[in-house]
Design a protein around this motif. Structure first.
Motif, short mmCIF file in Angstrom:
data_model
loop_
_atom_site.label_atom_id
_atom_site.label_comp_id
_atom_site.label_asym_id
_atom_site.label_seq_id
_atom_site.Cartn_x
_atom_site.Cartn_y
_atom_site.Cartn_z
N HIS A 31 45.46 34.97 41.11
CA HIS A 31 44.64 34.87 42.31
C HIS A 31 45.39 34.06 43.36
O HIS A 31 46.20 33.18 43.02
CB HIS A 31 43.32 34.13 42.03
CG HIS A 31 42.50 34.71 40.93
ND1 HIS A 31 42.02 35.99 40.95
CD2 HIS A 31 42.05 34.15 39.77
CE1 HIS A 31 41.30 36.21 39.85
NE2 HIS A 31 41.31 35.12 39.12
N VAL A 60 42.38 36.73 47.22
CA VAL A 60 42.93 37.95 46.62
C VAL A 60 42.86 37.83 45.10
O VAL A 60 43.39 36.88 44.52
CB VAL A 60 44.39 38.17 47.07
CG1 VAL A 60 44.99 39.38 46.37
CG2 VAL A 60 44.45 38.36 48.57
N GLN A 64 46.78 42.75 41.41
CA GLN A 64 46.63 43.67 42.53
C GLN A 64 48.01 44.11 43.03
O GLN A 64 48.97 43.36 42.99
CB GLN A 64 45.92 42.98 43.70
CG GLN A 64 44.52 42.52 43.42
CD GLN A 64 43.48 43.58 43.76
OE1 GLN A 64 43.82 44.71 44.08
NE2 GLN A 64 42.22 43.21 43.70
N ILE A 66 49.67 45.19 46.51
CA ILE A 66 49.34 45.07 47.93
C ILE A 66 50.59 45.26 48.78
O ILE A 66 51.66 44.73 48.46
CB ILE A 66 48.71 43.70 48.24
CG1 ILE A 66 47.41 43.52 47.44
CG2 ILE A 66 48.42 43.56 49.74
CD1 ILE A 66 46.76 42.16 47.63
N LYS A 110 36.29 43.30 48.94
CA LYS A 110 37.06 42.80 50.08
C LYS A 110 36.70 41.34 50.31
O LYS A 110 35.79 41.01 51.06
CB LYS A 110 36.77 43.64 51.33
CG LYS A 110 37.21 45.10 51.20
CD LYS A 110 36.91 45.88 52.46
CE LYS A 110 37.38 47.32 52.33
NZ LYS A 110 37.07 48.11 53.56
#
Length: 272
Positions: A31, A60, A64, A66, A110
């Protein structure tokens, strides 16, 4: 003017640029908490684009993929602070505070929001470390990270379901995930982690689903996407080749000609 990318201490990174910059595609295993000091960050993930505006906080989630584009403000500067919230730190915090989470976060994916007064003041308090007017000791760095965790939980107690979820990534649907993320130029190892598999299990399951190895499928899929963009969307390869996973333009052109037997110009100019 030169861009600035500094690791202030091991979990705090400061970025400052003076012209639009396409960021690299990154896999985030931890994170992180970010604050947009100036300009905007356009973040692309899971076929969606999130715009992080000035004075906005973003949390975030780990695991992930990105891709970012960074835009300076009208004053000509882009400034962003990112604080990593790694599993070891969070597990230690959870143990000390007797926090145990047995549910997963079900809120909005989000996770960007206007900071409250305390979070805003927190990020402003980091200025002396960025400006090098105050030295960061290991003890002080640890305290600043713990403060960030405290303030996040204070702003939204449900964030505990994100921060203290230490379960391994779900064993997710491979076909759906790859079709949504093939354009990210990342490693097979990262794809495996994101789908909750070991590398060997990922390769085995991948072949069962797509009947070919991952690298072969990724190249074919990206070229098919390129054909569609050129033929039907009338786009130029220079405008999108990076966005579909190619690093080198000349390699893209040669791969395209090899697969389709035509150059990109011939495809774009054909009437059939």
């Amino acid at each position: 003017m030169e861009s600035t990318y500094e690791i202030i201490f091991d979990k705090l990174v400061y970025s400052c640029i003076f012209e639009m910059q396409r960021g690299t595609e990154e896999y985030y295993p931890d994170h992180f908490l970010g604050f947009q000091l100036a300009g905007e960050t356009h973040a692309f993930y899971d076929k969606t684009t999130t715009v992080i505006k000035e004075n906005t906080v973003v949390l975030v989630k780990k695991n992930q993929l990105i891709r970012t584009v960074k835009y300076p403000s009208k004053s000509g500067k882009y400034k962003f602070i990112a604080i990593t919230l790694d599993s070891k730190t969070l597990q230690h915090y959870a143990f000390e505070n007797k926090i145990e989470v047995k549910e997963r976060y079900l809120g909005n994916q989000k996770l960007f929001f206007e900071p409250n007064e305390f979070l805003y003041s927190y990020f402003i308090s980091l200025a002396p470390y960025i400006n090098k007017t105050k030295k960061v000791t290991p003890r002080l760095a640890e305290l600043k990270i713990r403060e960030a965790i405290e303030l996040l939980l204070d702003s939204n107690p449900d964030f505990k379901y994100i921060l203290f979820d230490f379960a391994k990534p779900h064993f997710i649907d491979l076909e759906e995930f790859m079709n949504n993320n093939f354009m990210f130029n990342t490693t097979v190892e990262s794809f495996a982690k994101l789908t909750g598999r070991s590398i060997s299990a990922f390769k085995r399951d991948f072949f069962k689903v797509f009947n070919c190895p991952p690298q072969q499928w990724l190249k074919e899929k990206r070229l098919e996407e390129a054909y569609y963009l050129i033929k039907y969307k009338r786009k130029k390869p220079t405008d999108f080749y990076l966005d579909i996973g190619f690093e080198n333009l000349s390699h893209f052109y040669s791969s395209f000609k090899q697969k389709f037997g035509e150059t990109t110009t011939e495809v774009q100019n054909s009437t059939t």
